[in-house]
Design a protein around this motif. Sequence first.
Motif, PDB file in Angstrom:
ATOM      1  N   LYS A 158     -39.562 -49.216  14.536  1.00  0.00           N
ATOM      2  CA  LYS A 158     -39.611 -48.664  13.178  1.00  0.00           C
ATOM      3  C   LYS A 158     -39.745 -47.146  13.297  1.00  0.00           C
ATOM      4  N   PRO A 159     -38.773 -46.399  12.807  1.00  0.00           N
ATOM      5  CA  PRO A 159     -38.858 -44.944  12.955  1.00  0.00           C
ATOM      6  C   PRO A 159     -40.001 -44.356  12.115  1.00  0.00           C
ATOM      7  N   ASP A 160     -40.540 -43.251  12.582  1.00  0.00           N
ATOM      8  CA  ASP A 160     -41.583 -42.559  11.813  1.00  0.00           C
ATOM      9  C   ASP A 160     -40.946 -41.726  10.709  1.00  0.00           C
ATOM     10  N   ILE A 161     -39.807 -41.124  11.037  1.00  0.00           N
ATOM     11  CA  ILE A 161     -39.119 -40.273  10.062  1.00  0.00           C
ATOM     12  C   ILE A 161     -37.624 -40.594  10.111  1.00  0.00           C
ATOM     13  N   ILE A 162     -37.040 -40.740   8.915  1.00  0.00           N
ATOM     14  CA  ILE A 162     -35.587 -40.886   8.823  1.00  0.00           C
ATOM     15  C   ILE A 162     -35.082 -39.680   8.036  1.00  0.00           C
ATOM     16  N   VAL A 191     -35.567 -51.350   7.962  1.00  0.00           N
ATOM     17  CA  VAL A 191     -35.851 -50.721   9.257  1.00  0.00           C
ATOM     18  C   VAL A 191     -37.108 -49.864   9.226  1.00  0.00           C
ATOM     19  N   CYS A 192     -37.720 -49.738   8.015  1.00  0.00           N
ATOM     20  CA  CYS A 192     -38.907 -48.879   8.028  1.00  0.00           C
ATOM     21  C   CYS A 192     -40.193 -49.668   7.782  1.00  0.00           C
ATOM     22  N   ASN A 193     -41.306 -49.054   8.064  1.00  0.00           N
ATOM     23  CA  ASN A 193     -42.591 -49.669   7.730  1.00  0.00           C
ATOM     24  C   ASN A 193     -43.258 -48.830   6.633  1.00  0.00           C
TER      25      ASN A 193
END
Length: 232
Positions: A158-162, A191-193
């Motif tokens: 899960k990316p921290d920043i998109i 895809v994110c949290n």
Amino acid sequence: MEYRYAKNCNYEDFASGRVLYNINRVPNFPVRLINEIYGRCLEYSHKKKDICLYDCCCGGGYSLTVLGLLNQNSISKIIASDIDYDMLDVAKLNLSLLSKEGINRRISEINSLYEQFNKESHMNAIKSAKKLSNLIQTDINTHIFQANAFEDIQMDIKPDIIITDVPYGNLVDWQGGEDEVSLLLQSLMKVCNNETIIAVTMNKSQKIRCDAFQRLEKQNIGKRHFEIYKLK
Ligand SMILES: C[S@@+](CC[C@H](N)C(=O)[O-])C[C@H]1O[C@@H](n2cnc3c(N)ncnc32)[C@H](O)[C@@H]1O
């Protein structure tokens, strides 16, 4: 808009086509602005280090490469995807410049051009490449893959920043979906949290409506527009 993070300085070393590749002739995002957007996302992020940064419409990876070079202290992983394989080929070349090995290979490449054509532009590019090389203090891990951002994006992290610069009409069109940034945000939900910060840059006519997200910020700068979100 007042810049809080990105300095007003000369960013010519990052000029597209100089050291960073611009094979597809896609117009590149202004360096100072993309770095300011990253700074604002980092401000909203609970994590300040070891950031995993993702762009789901990465194009030639120009913005990601610039951000990687300028944010060595905070970024540890960069993930890039795009629907277009030709774009991804350029993204691979650009993101390779984040390693000492990659930038040295690029310096040798420009050196051979200089030896062949004796052009001042190549000499300037060598100087810029050496300055970019000096920025590299860490090994940013990169992962590049093909994906339609409207469909299931396969990611095990899960990316921290998109941060993504979406297609804007006549120059780069959406492929495989409607011209609807809201649908993109909906797709990114998977895809994110709860902590992921998402910045979308678009033109002023594009609108985002997505109930699952809260808008943290929206800004107009010239003909560009960006909004920052996180899940509610
Ligand atoms: C404005 S460009 C991004 C430029 C990029 N920020 C850079 O630094 O090079 C938009 C990108 O969106 C991609 N794109 C269009 N439709 C897409 C889709 N459905 N899924 C993923 N990428 C898509 C295009 O191929 C194009 O590379």
